[in-house]
Design a protein around this motif. Structure first.
Motif, PDB file in Angstrom:
ATOM      1  N   THR A   1       0.865  -1.197   0.126  1.00  0.00           N
ATOM      2  CA  THR A   1      -0.047   0.031  -0.096  1.00  0.00           C
ATOM      3  C   THR A   1       0.751   1.136  -0.125  1.00  0.00           C
ATOM      4  N   ALA A   2       1.942   1.218   0.708  1.00  0.00           N
ATOM      5  CA  ALA A   2       2.758   2.491   0.905  1.00  0.00           C
ATOM      6  C   ALA A   2       3.356   3.084  -0.719  1.00  0.00           C
ATOM      7  N   VAL A   3       3.640   1.621  -1.434  1.00  0.00           N
ATOM      8  CA  VAL A   3       3.844   2.098  -2.698  1.00  0.00           C
ATOM      9  C   VAL A   3       3.131   2.899  -3.834  1.00  0.00           C
ATOM     10  N   ALA A   4       1.605   2.535  -3.382  1.00  0.00           N
ATOM     11  CA  ALA A   4       0.847   3.381  -4.036  1.00  0.00           C
ATOM     12  C   ALA A   4       0.728   4.676  -4.092  1.00  0.00           C
ATOM     13  N   PHE A   5       1.187   5.074  -2.759  1.00  0.00           N
ATOM     14  CA  PHE A   5       1.143   6.519  -2.176  1.00  0.00           C
ATOM     15  C   PHE A   5       2.444   7.521  -2.412  1.00  0.00           C
ATOM     16  N   VAL A   6       3.423   6.556  -3.272  1.00  0.00           N
ATOM     17  CA  VAL A   6       4.734   7.164  -3.673  1.00  0.00           C
ATOM     18  C   VAL A   6       4.549   8.259  -4.775  1.00  0.00           C
ATOM     19  N   PRO A   7       5.095   9.564  -4.633  1.00  0.00           N
ATOM     20  CA  PRO A   7       4.829  10.504  -5.680  1.00  0.00           C
ATOM     21  C   PRO A   7       5.318   9.913  -7.251  1.00  0.00           C
ATOM     22  N   ARG A   8       4.654  10.239  -8.070  1.00  0.00           N
ATOM     23  CA  ARG A   8       4.755   9.993  -9.431  1.00  0.00           C
ATOM     24  C   ARG A   8       6.195  10.124  -9.756  1.00  0.00           C
ATOM     25  N   ARG A   9       6.569  11.301  -9.435  1.00  0.00           N
ATOM     26  CA  ARG A   9       8.107  11.851  -9.953  1.00  0.00           C
ATOM     27  C   ARG A   9       9.211  10.992  -9.490  1.00  0.00           C
ATOM     28  N   TRP A  10       9.016  10.013  -8.617  1.00  0.00           N
ATOM     29  CA  TRP A  10       9.875   9.141  -8.097  1.00  0.00           C
ATOM     30  C   TRP A  10      10.111   8.104  -9.039  1.00  0.00           C
ATOM     31  N   VAL A  11       9.016   7.632  -9.614  1.00  0.00           N
ATOM     32  CA  VAL A  11       9.100   6.291 -10.391  1.00  0.00           C
ATOM     33  C   VAL A  11       8.913   6.660 -11.689  1.00  0.00           C
ATOM     34  N   GLU A  12       8.886   7.690 -12.449  1.00  0.00           N
ATOM     35  CA  GLU A  12       8.830   8.019 -13.888  1.00  0.00           C
ATOM     36  C   GLU A  12       9.755   9.265 -14.251  1.00  0.00           C
ATOM     37  N   ASP A  13      10.308   8.684 -15.330  1.00  0.00           N
ATOM     38  CA  ASP A  13      11.378   9.531 -16.050  1.00  0.00           C
ATOM     39  C   ASP A  13      10.834  11.052 -16.341  1.00  0.00           C
ATOM     40  N   GLU A  14      11.626  11.988 -16.475  1.00  0.00           N
ATOM     41  CA  GLU A  14      11.144  13.096 -17.094  1.00  0.00           C
ATOM     42  C   GLU A  14      11.551  13.215 -18.383  1.00  0.00           C
ATOM     43  N   ARG A  15      10.482  13.509 -18.832  1.00  0.00           N
ATOM     44  CA  ARG A  15      10.500  13.636 -20.481  1.00  0.00           C
ATOM     45  C   ARG A  15      11.087  15.026 -21.090  1.00  0.00           C
ATOM     46  N   PRO A  16      12.070  15.229 -21.734  1.00  0.00           N
ATOM     47  CA  PRO A  16      12.191  16.562 -22.217  1.00  0.00           C
ATOM     48  C   PRO A  16      11.433  17.171 -22.988  1.00  0.00           C
TER      49      PRO A  16
END
Length: 123
Positions: free
Chosen positions: A105-120
């Motif tokens: 459940t804790a992983v569901a609340f991780v902010p998206r920016r922690w797990v996604e690459d920033e696209r230029p």
């Protein structure tokens, strides 16, 4: 939300398998070396779920979470000879079962920016 691609679905299946593996390994090993066996197994569940979310997005997260929770639930039941891997009268068994749910459940609340690459952005 974009429709899932074939690669995303295959990644979700791989995440499901990784979740089942983490749930099975954790259920068998959480009582091995108290308290560190429980801590390491909960960290394994947390890392597998976080890696699946980073690798395949929500499809991967749902696959790994489902695999983990199904494996823990199935293995927590009684075996054919009456033996139990997660006794309900033991605090360690409850800590494993509830801790696995909390870790997933804790992983569901991780902010998206922690797990996604920033696209230029292109100008």
């Amino acid at each position: 939300m974009q429709p899932p691609t074939a690669a995303t679905l295959w990644r979700a299946v791989a995440a499901l398998a990784a979740g089942v593996f983490a749930g099975m390994l954790g259920t068998v090993m959480h009582r091995a070396l108290r308290p560190w066996g429980l801590v390491v197994c909960l960290l394994l569940v947390l890392v597998v779920a976080l890696t699946a979310r980073a690798w395949a997005g929500w499809f991967g997260y749902v696959g790994s979470a489902g695999g983990t929770l199904i494996a823990v639930q199935v293995l927590a039941g009684g075996g054919p000879g009456g033996d139990v891997l997660v006794p309900s009268t033991d605090l360690w068994g409850w800590a494993w079962a509830v801790g696995a749910v909390l870790a997933v459940t804790a992983v569901a609340f991780v902010p998206r920016r922690w797990v996604e690459d920033e696209r230029p952005t292109t100008p």
